[in-house]
Design an enzyme around this catalytic site. Structure first.
Site, PDB file in Angstrom:
ATOM      1  N   CYS B  83       0.820  -1.218   0.000  1.00 25.27           N
ATOM      2  CA  CYS B  83       0.000   0.000   0.000  1.00 25.27           C
ATOM      3  C   CYS B  83       0.853   1.268   0.000  1.00 25.27           C
ATOM      4  O   CYS B  83       0.322   2.372  -0.088  1.00 25.27           O
ATOM      5  CB  CYS B  83      -0.942   0.002   1.199  1.00 25.27           C
ATOM      6  SG  CYS B  83      -1.648  -1.608   1.523  1.00 25.27           S
ATOM      7  N   HIS B 334      -9.069   4.185  -1.117  1.00 25.85           N
ATOM      8  CA  HIS B 334      -7.739   3.594  -0.963  1.00 25.85           C
ATOM      9  C   HIS B 334      -7.442   2.616  -2.102  1.00 25.85           C
ATOM     10  O   HIS B 334      -7.440   1.404  -1.915  1.00 25.85           O
ATOM     11  CB  HIS B 334      -7.655   2.910   0.407  1.00 25.85           C
ATOM     12  CG  HIS B 334      -6.307   2.354   0.747  1.00 25.85           C
ATOM     13  ND1 HIS B 334      -5.129   2.864   0.253  1.00 25.85           N
ATOM     14  CD2 HIS B 334      -5.950   1.313   1.555  1.00 25.85           C
ATOM     15  CE1 HIS B 334      -4.107   2.155   0.734  1.00 25.85           C
ATOM     16  NE2 HIS B 334      -4.585   1.206   1.508  1.00 25.85           N
TER      17      HIS B 334
END
Lengths: 128, 386
Positions: B83, B334
């Site tokens: 991420c 996200h």
């Protein structure tokens, strides 16, 4: 008996027998590694099969292979020799799980893998 | 090393963008960024993407994206730290410009997450943790952060209300961000009564599944004037990168994020500043507990005090240390590989004075913190207005 994948096979010593390694400075590595920061050699050991829950959660949204099991508790267990593992906490009402709870490690069926549904085994913990 | 400036940014409204492919998403944001900067070519590009293989069955992504952006034969690389992938792209692009190797470098990130089922996405995300010793045993990604939350609550008395307040605050900010996936406010009651995901974390404590891309153009600061026109000069003054164990259970302290502490120290030292000098920050609130621990590990608050600080409103837009004015991962969305670049965009827009209704009053120095997995890698960047 179905033929298991090499990927599964090479994890058997750790998952079935808790085989680990202790380096010259006494640090425990689980699973054992190819090399150790503390020195060239590490002694093969078996982890303690008893310990306590140091944190936990109850999984309500799971990946496909575990979705039949929800809600199920998972925790980080500190074994009596100081090593830590992540494991499902079985044979217990999820609401009764708590930090500090004593547990023992057992050999269990974990999941079925792939289209052929190969059965995969490993460890879970249960109340001591 | 040369000082490096941001000269252009590009992003689209994030969400479940069914009609757009991973190529479309990237090219849309990259074209906007190149137009914004006023550049007609790039020397090279670095693209963060966590898993175009598992999410979109496409590897060799750098070439795909360079081709569809129409910039071949420019050098292009796809980089990955889960991420935190596009913050790694930022760091590598910054290094390339700072070193003098290139002048105009495009950095960014993209993730196309809705071409797979929810179960497949859960599986792909879990691969950012230890597949063999965490995922195999049935712990999910939210499950790892849930265990951090439970330990933090047990040790410091952090409450569910405090965890929930982070979501309320970030949605209040995101409601003012036209690019946000979920630009609406939520109440404390809605957060605390949302669907359970991994106890004690509920759906509204978790960032969503998102399609999106974010792109930034970098150049040497002494050439920035050619492109910036009336915009103030925003330069990178600190960059820090650190790793930690892949498995959460291997960490000495489950309530801490060591890689964030170390990456922040490296960035602070490079910039010659401390946590007290940072006016505002974008941080990695993949789960609300993450924002609480990160604000502690960045040195904004004492250990264990991240929860009370959130509850007091210290991290709100009007608070002493605004955090996630963009809405954060929670409200903005996200798309894992794109998140870090979007943080750089928000920090830059705030410093340019172009953050619209969520603009802070005259900020000078902002920080972006982006992490991969359960904290196995972290990147921190500090940007300043000159």
């Amino acid at each position: 008996m179905k033929i298991r994948s090499p990927r599964y096979n090479r994890e058997i010593p750790q998952r079935y027998r808790l085989e680990a390694a202790k380096d010259v400075e006494g640090r425990i590595y689980f699973p054992p590694r190819v090399s150790y920061p503390g020195g060239e050699k590490a002694e093969p050991i078996r982890l303690s099969n008893r310990g306590k829950v140091i944190t936990y959660t109850v999984i309500h949204v799971a990946p496909a292979e575990y979705s039949d099991l929800t809600p199920y508790p998972v925790g980080i267990i500190e074994l009596d020799d100081g090593a830590r593992i992540t494991a499902q906490i079985a044979d217990v009402d999820p609401a009764k799980v708590h930090i500090g709870m004593r547990v023992k490690v057992e050999f269990r069926l974990l999941r079925a893998e792939g289209e052929e549904g190969l059965l995969c085994y490993g460890y879970k913990v249960v109340p001591e | 090393m040369r000082e490096v400036a941001v000269i252009g940014v590009g992003i689209q409204k994030w969400g479940e963008l069914w009609n757009r492919s991973i190529r479309d998403l990237f090219v849309e944001s990259a074209s906007k960024a190149m137009t914004d900067a006023g550049v007609d070519h790039i020397d090279s590009m670095y693209i963060g993407c966590m898993s175009s293989g598992l999410f979109a069955a496409q590897e060799h992504l750098a070439s795909v994206l360079a081709d569809y952006l129409g910039v071949t034969p420019a050098a292009a690389a796809r980089v990955e730290t889960a991420c935190a992938s596009s913050s790694l792209a930022m760091r590598l692009g910054w290094m390339e410009v700072a070193s003098g190797l290139s002048d105009i470098v495009l950095i960014g990130g993209v993730e196309k997450m809705t071409d797979v089922t929810g179960e497949e996405a859960t599986f792909a995300l879990a691969s950012a943790a230890d597949t063999e010793y965490e995922g195999y045993n049935g712990v999910t990604f939210p499950g790892l952060y849930a265990m951090m939350a439970r330990a933090h609550m047990d040790r410091y008395g952090t409450t569910l209300e405090q965890l929930s307040q982070v979501a309320v605050k970030n949605h209040a900010n995101g409601a003012l961000n036209p690019d946000a996936q979920y630009p609406f406010k939520v109440t404390l009651e809605q957060v605390m009564n949302s669907t359970m995901v991994a106890e004690p974390l509920r759906l509204l404590h978790c960032s969503p599944i998102t399609d999106g891309a974010a792109v930034v153009i970098l150049c040497p600061a002494d050439r920035a004037g050619e492109f910036l026109k009336d915009r103030p000069r925003v330069v990178v003054t600190g960059s820090g990168h650190a790793t930690d164990t892949i498995a959460l259970h291997s960490r000495e302290d489950i309530t801490w994020l060591k890689a964030t502490e170390v990456a922040a120290k490296r960035a602070y030292d490079m910039a010659g500043v401390g946590p007290g000098d940072i006016d505002f920050a974008e941080v990695h609130d993949c789960f609300t507990i993450a924002e609480i621990i990160v604000t502690e590990a960045l040195g904004f608050f004492e250990r264990g005090q991240g929860g009370p600080a959130a509850e007091r409103g210290d991290t709100a837009r009007e608070g002493s240390r605004p955090v996630n004015t963009s809405g954060g991962l929670k409200s903005k969305g996200h798309p894992v590989g794109a998140t870090g670049a979007a943080q750089i965009i928000e920090v830059t827009r705030q410093l340019w004075g172009e953050a619209g209704d969520r603009q802070l009053p005259n900020p000078r120095r902002g920080l972006a913190q982006n992490m991969g997995g359960s904290g196995g890698s972290t990147l921190v960047h500090i940007l300043e207005r000159r």
